[in-house]
Write an enzyme that holds these catalytic residues in place. Structure first.
Site, mmCIF file in Angstrom:
data_model
loop_
_atom_site.group_PDB
_atom_site.id
_atom_site.type_symbol
_atom_site.label_atom_id
_atom_site.label_comp_id
_atom_site.label_asym_id
_atom_site.label_seq_id
_atom_site.Cartn_x
_atom_site.Cartn_y
_atom_site.Cartn_z
ATOM 1 N N LYS A 64 -6.179 -3.508 2.149
ATOM 2 C CA LYS A 64 -6.394 -2.125 1.680
ATOM 3 C C LYS A 64 -5.916 -1.964 0.240
ATOM 4 O O LYS A 64 -6.590 -1.386 -0.590
ATOM 5 C CB LYS A 64 -5.645 -1.171 2.617
ATOM 6 C CG LYS A 64 -5.783 0.323 2.349
ATOM 7 C CD LYS A 64 -4.801 0.897 1.373
ATOM 8 C CE LYS A 64 -3.361 0.593 1.573
ATOM 9 N NZ LYS A 64 -2.721 1.201 2.726
ATOM 10 N N GLY A 79 -7.666 13.187 8.295
ATOM 11 C CA GLY A 79 -7.065 13.649 7.042
ATOM 12 C C GLY A 79 -5.681 13.064 6.858
ATOM 13 O O GLY A 79 -4.829 13.659 6.217
ATOM 14 N N TYR A 103 -3.221 9.190 6.453
ATOM 15 C CA TYR A 103 -3.074 8.085 5.498
ATOM 16 C C TYR A 103 -4.420 7.389 5.254
ATOM 17 O O TYR A 103 -4.871 7.248 4.133
ATOM 18 C CB TYR A 103 -2.155 7.013 6.076
ATOM 19 C CG TYR A 103 -0.673 7.243 6.025
ATOM 20 C CD1 TYR A 103 0.110 6.597 5.087
ATOM 21 C CD2 TYR A 103 -0.041 8.032 6.968
ATOM 22 C CE1 TYR A 103 1.496 6.735 5.078
ATOM 23 C CE2 TYR A 103 1.345 8.181 6.968
ATOM 24 C CZ TYR A 103 2.103 7.530 6.018
ATOM 25 O OH TYR A 103 3.462 7.665 6.015
ATOM 26 N N GLU A 131 -6.793 7.485 1.908
ATOM 27 C CA GLU A 131 -6.833 6.259 1.101
ATOM 28 C C GLU A 131 -8.270 5.743 0.974
ATOM 29 O O GLU A 131 -8.741 5.428 -0.123
ATOM 30 C CB GLU A 131 -5.941 5.180 1.727
ATOM 31 C CG GLU A 131 -4.455 5.496 1.611
ATOM 32 C CD GLU A 131 -3.549 4.467 2.278
ATOM 33 O OE1 GLU A 131 -2.348 4.471 1.982
ATOM 34 O OE2 GLU A 131 -4.029 3.666 3.113
ATOM 35 N N ASP A 151 4.375 -1.006 16.054
ATOM 36 C CA ASP A 151 3.481 0.117 16.348
ATOM 37 C C ASP A 151 3.204 0.336 17.834
ATOM 38 O O ASP A 151 2.694 1.383 18.211
ATOM 39 C CB ASP A 151 2.125 -0.086 15.635
ATOM 40 C CG ASP A 151 2.242 0.131 14.141
ATOM 41 O OD1 ASP A 151 3.372 0.373 13.668
ATOM 42 O OD2 ASP A 151 1.212 0.049 13.457
ATOM 43 N N HIS A 179 13.085 7.150 -21.126
ATOM 44 C CA HIS A 179 12.072 7.944 -21.815
ATOM 45 C C HIS A 179 11.110 7.062 -22.614
ATOM 46 O O HIS A 179 11.555 6.078 -23.184
ATOM 47 C CB HIS A 179 12.796 8.917 -22.765
ATOM 48 C CG HIS A 179 11.861 9.858 -23.456
ATOM 49 N ND1 HIS A 179 11.254 10.910 -22.803
ATOM 50 C CD2 HIS A 179 11.441 9.895 -24.743
ATOM 51 C CE1 HIS A 179 10.494 11.573 -23.667
ATOM 52 N NE2 HIS A 179 10.583 10.970 -24.847
ATOM 53 N N GLU A 183 11.470 10.158 -15.254
ATOM 54 C CA GLU A 183 12.651 10.795 -15.852
ATOM 55 C C GLU A 183 12.824 12.229 -15.350
ATOM 56 O O GLU A 183 13.928 12.765 -15.356
ATOM 57 C CB GLU A 183 12.623 10.742 -17.381
ATOM 58 C CG GLU A 183 11.551 11.575 -18.045
ATOM 59 C CD GLU A 183 11.539 11.393 -19.583
ATOM 60 O OE1 GLU A 183 12.523 11.751 -20.220
ATOM 61 O OE2 GLU A 183 10.516 10.893 -20.097
HETATM 62 P P1 NDP Z 1 -2.597 9.571 10.724
HETATM 63 O O1 NDP Z 1 -1.753 9.927 11.878
HETATM 64 O O2 NDP Z 1 -1.980 9.444 9.384
HETATM 65 O O3 NDP Z 1 -3.785 10.610 10.608
HETATM 66 C C1 NDP Z 1 -4.642 10.858 11.665
HETATM 67 C C2 NDP Z 1 -5.599 11.930 11.243
HETATM 68 O O4 NDP Z 1 -6.598 12.071 12.217
HETATM 69 C C3 NDP Z 1 -4.927 13.285 11.078
HETATM 70 O O5 NDP Z 1 -5.490 13.924 9.976
HETATM 71 C C4 NDP Z 1 -5.290 13.994 12.378
HETATM 72 O O6 NDP Z 1 -5.384 15.385 12.246
HETATM 73 C C5 NDP Z 1 -6.669 13.427 12.652
HETATM 74 N N1 NDP Z 1 -7.008 13.399 14.078
HETATM 75 C C6 NDP Z 1 -6.275 12.936 15.112
HETATM 76 N N2 NDP Z 1 -6.951 13.061 16.265
HETATM 77 C C7 NDP Z 1 -8.132 13.621 15.961
HETATM 78 C C8 NDP Z 1 -9.257 13.998 16.728
HETATM 79 N N3 NDP Z 1 -9.293 13.820 18.036
HETATM 80 N N4 NDP Z 1 -10.310 14.564 16.090
HETATM 81 C C9 NDP Z 1 -10.272 14.733 14.757
HETATM 82 N N5 NDP Z 1 -9.255 14.381 13.975
HETATM 83 C C10 NDP Z 1 -8.177 13.832 14.573
HETATM 84 O O7 NDP Z 1 -3.331 8.232 11.189
HETATM 85 P P2 NDP Z 1 -4.164 7.143 10.375
HETATM 86 O O8 NDP Z 1 -5.210 6.690 11.315
HETATM 87 O O9 NDP Z 1 -4.553 7.633 9.041
HETATM 88 O O10 NDP Z 1 -3.094 5.989 10.191
HETATM 89 C C11 NDP Z 1 -2.350 5.502 11.308
HETATM 90 C C12 NDP Z 1 -0.939 5.160 10.904
HETATM 91 O O11 NDP Z 1 -0.932 3.968 10.164
HETATM 92 C C13 NDP Z 1 -0.281 6.192 10.014
HETATM 93 O O12 NDP Z 1 0.382 7.177 10.741
HETATM 94 C C14 NDP Z 1 0.668 5.381 9.195
HETATM 95 O O13 NDP Z 1 1.921 5.381 9.808
HETATM 96 C C15 NDP Z 1 0.076 3.994 9.179
HETATM 97 N N6 NDP Z 1 -0.518 3.736 7.864
HETATM 98 C C16 NDP Z 1 0.311 3.650 6.786
HETATM 99 C C17 NDP Z 1 -0.198 3.440 5.538
HETATM 100 C C18 NDP Z 1 0.715 3.363 4.377
HETATM 101 O O14 NDP Z 1 1.896 3.105 4.585
HETATM 102 N N7 NDP Z 1 0.250 3.608 3.167
HETATM 103 C C19 NDP Z 1 -1.631 3.294 5.310
HETATM 104 C C20 NDP Z 1 -2.423 3.436 6.495
HETATM 105 C C21 NDP Z 1 -1.866 3.646 7.719
HETATM 106 P P3 NDP Z 1 -4.094 16.338 12.259
HETATM 107 O O15 NDP Z 1 -3.495 16.254 10.902
HETATM 108 O O16 NDP Z 1 -4.671 17.671 12.563
HETATM 109 O O17 NDP Z 1 -3.203 15.830 13.320
#
Ligand code: NDP
Length: 461
Positions: A51, A177, A179, A183, A306, A439, A444
């Site tokens: 990624k 919406g 991570y 991304e 996880d 700076h 900063e």
């Molecule tokens: P996230 O938990 O970050 O986001 C899940 C998203 O899906 C939220 O916006 C949630 O909405 C939405 N959602 C959940 N269920 C449904 C549904 N049934 N219908 C529609 N929308 C839904 O999970 P990700 O899949 O993005 O990533 C998984 C995990 O992996 C992350 O929590 C993170 O810990 C890890 N990760 C870390 C990264 C990093 O360190 N940079 C990069 C990628 C992943 P709502 O907000 O309303 O709950």
């Protein structure tokens, strides 16, 4: 005393499993690790590492444009998806190989097979149709992307498949919406795809500080991503035209896309492990329940990473794996402290965050002081970019301890790693202030914020 084939059998060679296996072997344990796919796990094979390469690649798109503000001529630049993917896959292969070699060098036996429980101390190796026994068993199988229960769900990909697309999508619809959604929205947008993000809430990145969420919501839009809020995908159907699909949202929008990607969270990959045979209990969401030492409901069976519902981040899995080895084979009970774990979202600009959000700090401590600055970084001026930097300190009012640092802007993940030391160490705002600035940098601002933030009154200019 029963005699076992191994002191430790690890199921899953991702970040947590590999660290636990190596450290346990280095402490003298006889260790085997089984992996059904490729050594390295989500982080190396289909997560953080590939990624981040895609993020680097997509940032060039914007960088070429911005370079013109600095006098460069960049006519004729072009991008080739296949070249990028081949390079990324080569690097992933190399890293997976290194993980395997490191395991081997630590004296761990690597078994390329799927492992499932036969009973509390017995593991069945599915492909070789063999059983082995172990005194301790560590489950480190990670998670898998969640899917949606909608017609046409099978037409959507997840982040797993995003690294294996034959060509750069023309039009992507991303569901979610969090991570991964944010991304990948900017990865594809930066490389030239049209991107639509359908999010069920009102502001992306739930769980982060509200200012960061609002800031990134705007930055997503500035980067060309069409964000549709309060939207759920309810149906996906083939159009009959090549890879193209029609994506139906409950807002009434129907969007044509050649790629639809779900990024709606990840769930523990426990299916088929036959955990009942080991007496390992699951939480309602399917994750494995553990105590602070990562021990499951069965005394000699542990779980890290996880597959447990703690913090889904690679460095956390690694620390849990290390704590497990120290506890079980170092004769030194060690629990990883999950507080103040910093994290980054590799959006463009990226986010770096550690400690409590303003809302959580208010709930926990009552009175908190906020120091914050939103500004256009120097680099963006000549680059003709309107992208802004946000830096915010959350300070506990009674003892001035900095309990949260939140940033969105270039280099935020790099900066937050250092800020995390200060937050973890419990430093005060006065100690931040006593630190002399570097700076000219964006960081900063972290040591020069003097005025407490006062919310502008409604209607004030
Ligand atoms: P996230 O938990 O970050 O986001 C899940 C998203 O899906 C939220 O916006 C949630 O909405 C939405 N959602 C959940 N269920 C449904 C549904 N049934 N219908 C529609 N929308 C839904 O999970 P990700 O899949 O993005 O990533 C998984 C995990 O992996 C992350 O929590 C993170 O810990 C890890 N990760 C870390 C990264 C990093 O360190 N940079 C990069 C990628 C992943 P709502 O907000 O309303 O709950």
């Amino acid at each position: 005393m029963p005699v076992y084939d191994y002191d430790l059998f690890v199921i899953g060679a991702g970040s947590g499993g590999v660290r636990a296996a190596r450290m346990s072997a280095m402490k003298g344990a006889k260790v085997a690790i089984a992996e059904e796919y490729r050594v390295g796990g989500t982080c190396v094979i289909r997560g953080c590492v590939p990624k981040k390469f895609l993020v680097y690649a997509s940032a060039y798109g914007k960088a070429f444009k911005q370079a013109e503000g600095y006098g460069w001529t960049t006519k004729g630049v072009s991008f080739d998806w296949r070249t990028l993917c081949n390079a990324v896959h080569d690097e992933v292969d190399r890293l997976s190989g290194i993980y395997g070699k490191n395991l081997h060098n630590s004296g761990v036996e690597v078994i390329d097979d799927r492992a499932e429980f036969e009973d509390q101390h017995t593991i069945r190796l599915v492909n070789s149709d063999k059983t082995v026994t172990a005194k301790h068993i560590l489950i480190a199988v990670g998670g898998t992307p969640a899917r949606l229960d909608i017609p046409g769900d099978d037409l959507a990909i997840t982040s797993n498949e995003a690294f294996h697309l034959d060509k750069l999508p023309e039009h992507v619809v991303i569901n979610g919406g969090g991570y991964i959604a944010c991304e990948f929205a900017q990865i594809f947008a930066g490389l030239g795809s049209e991107v639509c993000l359908a999010y069920r809430g009102d502001t992306v990145l739930r769980g982060f500080d509200d200012d960061i969420r609002a800031h990134m919501h705007e930055e997503l839009k500035k980067s060309g991503v069409r964000v549709i809020t309060h939207a759920n995908t309810v149906k996906i159907e083939k159009t009959g035209k090549g890879d193209w699909k029609k994506v139906h949202l409950d807002t009434g929008d129907v969007i044509d896309a050649d790629v639809v990607m779900h990024a709606v969270g990840r769930k523990a990959k426990t299916e088929g492990l036959n955990l009942e045979a080991a007496g390992v209990e699951l939480a309602e969401n399917g994750s494995i329940m553990v105590d602070k030492f990562s021990k499951t409901s069965t005394d000699h069976v542990y779980a890290v990473g996880d597959v447990t519902d703690r913090i889904q981040l690679t460095p956390v899995a690694i620390r849990e794996g290390a704590a497990f080895a120290e506890t079980v084979f170092g004769n030194n009970p060690t629990a990883f402290d999950h507080s103040d774990v910093a994290s980054a979202v590799f959006t463009q600009p990226p986010v770096g965050s550690v400690g409590l959000s303003e809302a959580d700090a208010r709930q926990k401590y009552g009175k908190v002081d906020i120091y914050k600055s939103v500004f256009r970084p120097m680099k963006n001026v000549l680059a003709n970019s309107d992208s802004r930097m946000l830096i915010k300190l959350v300070v506990k009012a009674d003892d001035e301890r900095v309990v949260g640092v939140h940033m969105a802007g270039d280099d935020a993940p790099e900066i937050i790693q250092a800020a995390a030391i200060a937050v973890k160490a419990g430093l005060t705002k006065g100690q931040f202030d006593a630190t002399c600035a570097v700076h000219p940098t964006v960081a900063e601002e972290m040591v020069t914020l003097r005025e407490k933030w006062v919310e502008p009154e409604l209607g004030a200019n």
